[in-house]
Design a protein around this motif. Structure first.
Motif, short mmCIF file in Angstrom:
data_model
loop_
_atom_site.label_atom_id
_atom_site.label_comp_id
_atom_site.label_asym_id
_atom_site.label_seq_id
_atom_site.Cartn_x
_atom_site.Cartn_y
_atom_site.Cartn_z
N ASP A 52 16.80 -13.79 89.62
CA ASP A 52 16.22 -14.69 88.63
C ASP A 52 16.60 -14.19 87.24
OD1 ASP A 52 14.53 -15.95 86.76
OD2 ASP A 52 13.00 -16.30 88.28
N ILE A 53 17.40 -14.98 86.51
CA ILE A 53 17.91 -14.53 85.21
C ILE A 53 16.79 -14.32 84.22
CG2 ILE A 53 18.33 -16.89 84.44
CD1 ILE A 53 20.34 -13.71 83.54
N ASN A 54 15.73 -15.16 84.26
CA ASN A 54 14.63 -15.00 83.31
C ASN A 54 13.91 -13.68 83.54
OD1 ASN A 54 14.99 -17.51 81.99
ND2 ASN A 54 13.96 -18.55 83.67
N GLU A 55 13.67 -13.34 84.80
CA GLU A 55 13.02 -12.07 85.10
C GLU A 55 13.92 -10.91 84.69
OE1 GLU A 55 11.28 -9.49 88.90
OE2 GLU A 55 11.82 -11.60 89.15
N GLN A 56 15.22 -11.03 84.94
CA GLN A 56 16.15 -9.97 84.59
C GLN A 56 16.16 -9.74 83.08
OE1 GLN A 56 19.78 -11.44 86.33
NE2 GLN A 56 19.49 -10.30 88.23
N ILE A 57 16.18 -10.82 82.32
CA ILE A 57 16.19 -10.69 80.86
C ILE A 57 14.92 -9.98 80.39
CG2 ILE A 57 16.02 -11.99 78.70
CD1 ILE A 57 17.93 -14.04 79.93
N CYS A 58 13.77 -10.38 80.94
CA CYS A 58 12.51 -9.74 80.54
C CYS A 58 12.55 -8.24 80.84
CB CYS A 58 11.33 -10.39 81.26
SG CYS A 58 10.87 -12.01 80.60
N ARG A 59 13.07 -7.89 81.99
CA ARG A 59 13.12 -6.47 82.35
C ARG A 59 14.10 -5.71 81.45
NH1 ARG A 59 10.06 -5.15 86.32
NH2 ARG A 59 9.37 -6.68 87.87
N TYR A 60 15.23 -6.31 81.13
CA TYR A 60 16.16 -5.66 80.21
C TYR A 60 15.52 -5.49 78.83
CZ TYR A 60 20.55 -5.31 82.85
OH TYR A 60 21.55 -4.93 83.72
N VAL A 61 14.79 -6.51 78.39
CA VAL A 61 14.13 -6.44 77.09
C VAL A 61 13.12 -5.30 77.06
CG1 VAL A 61 12.50 -7.63 75.57
CG2 VAL A 61 14.48 -8.86 76.47
N VAL A 62 12.34 -5.18 78.12
CA VAL A 62 11.27 -4.18 78.16
C VAL A 62 11.79 -2.79 78.48
CG1 VAL A 62 9.18 -3.49 79.42
CG2 VAL A 62 9.49 -5.87 78.75
N GLU A 63 12.75 -2.68 79.39
CA GLU A 63 13.12 -1.38 79.94
C GLU A 63 14.31 -0.71 79.25
OE1 GLU A 63 13.77 -2.13 84.06
OE2 GLU A 63 11.67 -2.63 84.47
N SER A 64 15.13 -1.46 78.53
CA SER A 64 16.32 -0.87 77.92
C SER A 64 15.94 0.19 76.89
CB SER A 64 17.17 -1.94 77.26
OG SER A 64 17.73 -2.80 78.23
N ASP A 65 16.79 1.21 76.77
CA ASP A 65 16.52 2.30 75.82
C ASP A 65 16.52 1.78 74.39
OD1 ASP A 65 16.73 4.31 77.95
OD2 ASP A 65 18.85 3.83 77.93
N LEU A 66 17.37 0.82 74.12
CA LEU A 66 17.54 0.29 72.77
C LEU A 66 17.78 -1.20 72.85
CD1 LEU A 66 18.17 0.77 69.66
CD2 LEU A 66 20.55 1.04 70.36
N VAL A 67 17.29 -1.94 71.86
CA VAL A 67 17.57 -3.37 71.75
C VAL A 67 18.10 -3.65 70.34
CG1 VAL A 67 16.47 -5.62 71.40
CG2 VAL A 67 16.07 -4.36 73.51
N ILE A 68 19.18 -4.40 70.27
CA ILE A 68 19.65 -4.94 68.99
C ILE A 68 19.45 -6.44 69.05
CG2 ILE A 68 21.64 -5.31 67.50
CD1 ILE A 68 22.71 -2.61 68.33
N ALA A 69 18.72 -6.96 68.09
CA ALA A 69 18.35 -8.38 68.10
C ALA A 69 19.00 -9.11 66.93
CB ALA A 69 16.83 -8.53 68.03
N ASP A 70 19.76 -10.14 67.24
CA ASP A 70 20.33 -11.02 66.21
C ASP A 70 19.34 -12.15 65.99
OD1 ASP A 70 21.72 -12.79 64.60
OD2 ASP A 70 23.64 -12.45 65.60
N VAL A 71 18.62 -12.11 64.88
CA VAL A 71 17.52 -13.05 64.63
C VAL A 71 17.98 -14.26 63.82
CG1 VAL A 71 15.79 -11.24 64.77
CG2 VAL A 71 16.80 -11.78 62.55
N SER A 72 19.27 -14.46 63.68
CA SER A 72 19.79 -15.58 62.89
C SER A 72 19.18 -16.90 63.34
CB SER A 72 21.32 -15.65 63.01
OG SER A 72 21.93 -14.45 62.62
#
Length: 375
Positions: A71-91
């Motif tokens: 499930d891509i939505n679940e995967q994205i949530c887990r990457y967002v929460v579990e990744s060591d670092l997040v870079i967010a493009d808020v444009s």
């Protein structure tokens, strides 16, 4: 000076960076806005973010680069929460990006903001953002700024961003991180994820108070309207001259002027709190959904109940609010004296209807989670 080589040897250095931002559609027609968005943000990833991360041995990945099935939505949530670092493009303040960013900020883990100049959302303007423009020199400059941010973070530690700072633009007193953690990363007495949502609880309490004030103001206007209707009926039955009826309308307009202004003021505050809290509340609901029911604790249940209770109170007043919206146009045609108060009432109705609809989405998610847990 600490070099990139020495930084790669730090034991707790981030190894994976998840990049959240607008994706666009790679399959859209050429020169279409969706295709242009895809190519632009892919270019930002390939020319700016990925090289900056690679310099320090960090692997950058976007949502469309997740290779695992599921499930891509679940995967994205887990990457967002579990990744060591997040870079967010808020444009542009993309809603999906803001949702994922709110979810990330709850964790307190390292997050770097970047965004195209002139397209930064106002509600996170207080947080430092690396800005770029669509020129080769500016993109090179943005890459260097990300490299500098990574170097400083790896050397001195990444400053955590709390939900309070995200949701209300509040500045911390000294930028200091929260209490130290134990060897497992969580001190026994350190605040949990939902503890960091005290600001949301306060905001929801304020919205409940706003709703009470709105209900009382509507009741006041309704009572004054009923009195005026009775007076107008008496004048009509007595075949009173038009001047007497106009005088009665003018008196009515004067009596509802103050409560109409108050309704507009409170409705504006209510809608403003809704817009401010929306991404954080949705992020909290996403976090609760990802957390096993037996690990949530009472705070999570109270949070869900608070959303449902607030929605029930709002729905009770929605019928009255809609009735004002329906009758507002007819009232304006009665006399020019009514134009200002009716304009304020109409503006309040529009704001409240939109805000309460969004609140209904919160409550629907909360009820679904509560129902699933009870099943």
């Amino acid at each position: 000076m600490i070099t990139s080589q020495t930084l790669t040897l730090v034991a707790d250095q981030p190894r994976r960076c998840f990049v959240i931002g607008p994706i666009g559609d790679p399959h859209a027609a050429h020169v279409s806005p969706e295709r242009e968005e895809y190519e632009h943000h892919l270019g930002i990833f390939e020319q700016v973010i990925a090289p900056a991360c690679e310099k320090y041995g960090i692997t950058a990945v976007r949502a469309d680069g997740i290779a695992h099935a599921g499930d891509i939505n679940e995967q994205i949530c887990r990457y967002v929460v579990e990744s060591d670092l997040v870079i967010a493009d808020v444009s542009g303040g993309n809603p999906n990006v803001m949702y994922e960013l709110g979810l990330r900020h709850i964790t307190g883990k390292p997050t770097i903001h970047i965004g195209e100049a002139g397209q930064l959302p106002f509600d996170i303007a207080s947080i430092r953002t690396i800005r770029y423009q669509r020129t080769r020199s500016h993109l090179a400059g943005a890459r260097k700024e990300i490299e500098s941010a990574l170097e400083a973070g790896l050397r001195d530690g990444f400053e955590p961003l709390t939900p309070a700072r995200v949701l209300r633009g509040l500045q911390t007193g000294d930028g200091a991180a929260s209490a130290s953690t134990a060897d497992d990363g969580q001190d026994e007495n350190s605040p949990g994820l939902l503890d960091d949502f005290a600001v949301i609880d306060d905001g929801l309490d304020e919205m409940a108070a706003d709703m009470d004030a709105i209900t009382k103001t509507i009741q006041t206007i309704a009572a004054l309207t009923e009195q005026s209707g009775t007076e107008m009926l008496d004048l009509t039955q007595a075949n009173a001259p038009v001047s007497a009826r106009l005088a009665a309308v003018a008196r009515y307009a004067e009596t509802i002027s103050a409560p109409a202004g108050e309704l507009h003021t409170v409705a504006t505050a209510f809608a403003g709190r809704m817009a401010t809290l929306d991404s954080g509340v949705r992020a909290a609901l996403g976090l609760i959904e990802m957390t096993p029911p037996d690990e949530r604790g009472e705070d999570a249940q109270e949070f869900l109940e608070q959303l449902m209770s607030l929605d029930e109170a709002a729905q009770e007043g929605l019928a009255q609010i809609n009735s004002f919206g329906t009758s507002a146009g007819a009232m304006v045609r009665v006399s020019r004296h009514l134009r200002k108060p009716v304009k304020e009432i109409s503006a309040a109705v529009k704001q409240l209807t939109s805000a309460i609809a969004r609140m209904g989405e919160w409550a629907a998610k909360a009820r679904a989670l509560a129902h699933r847990d009870a099943a």
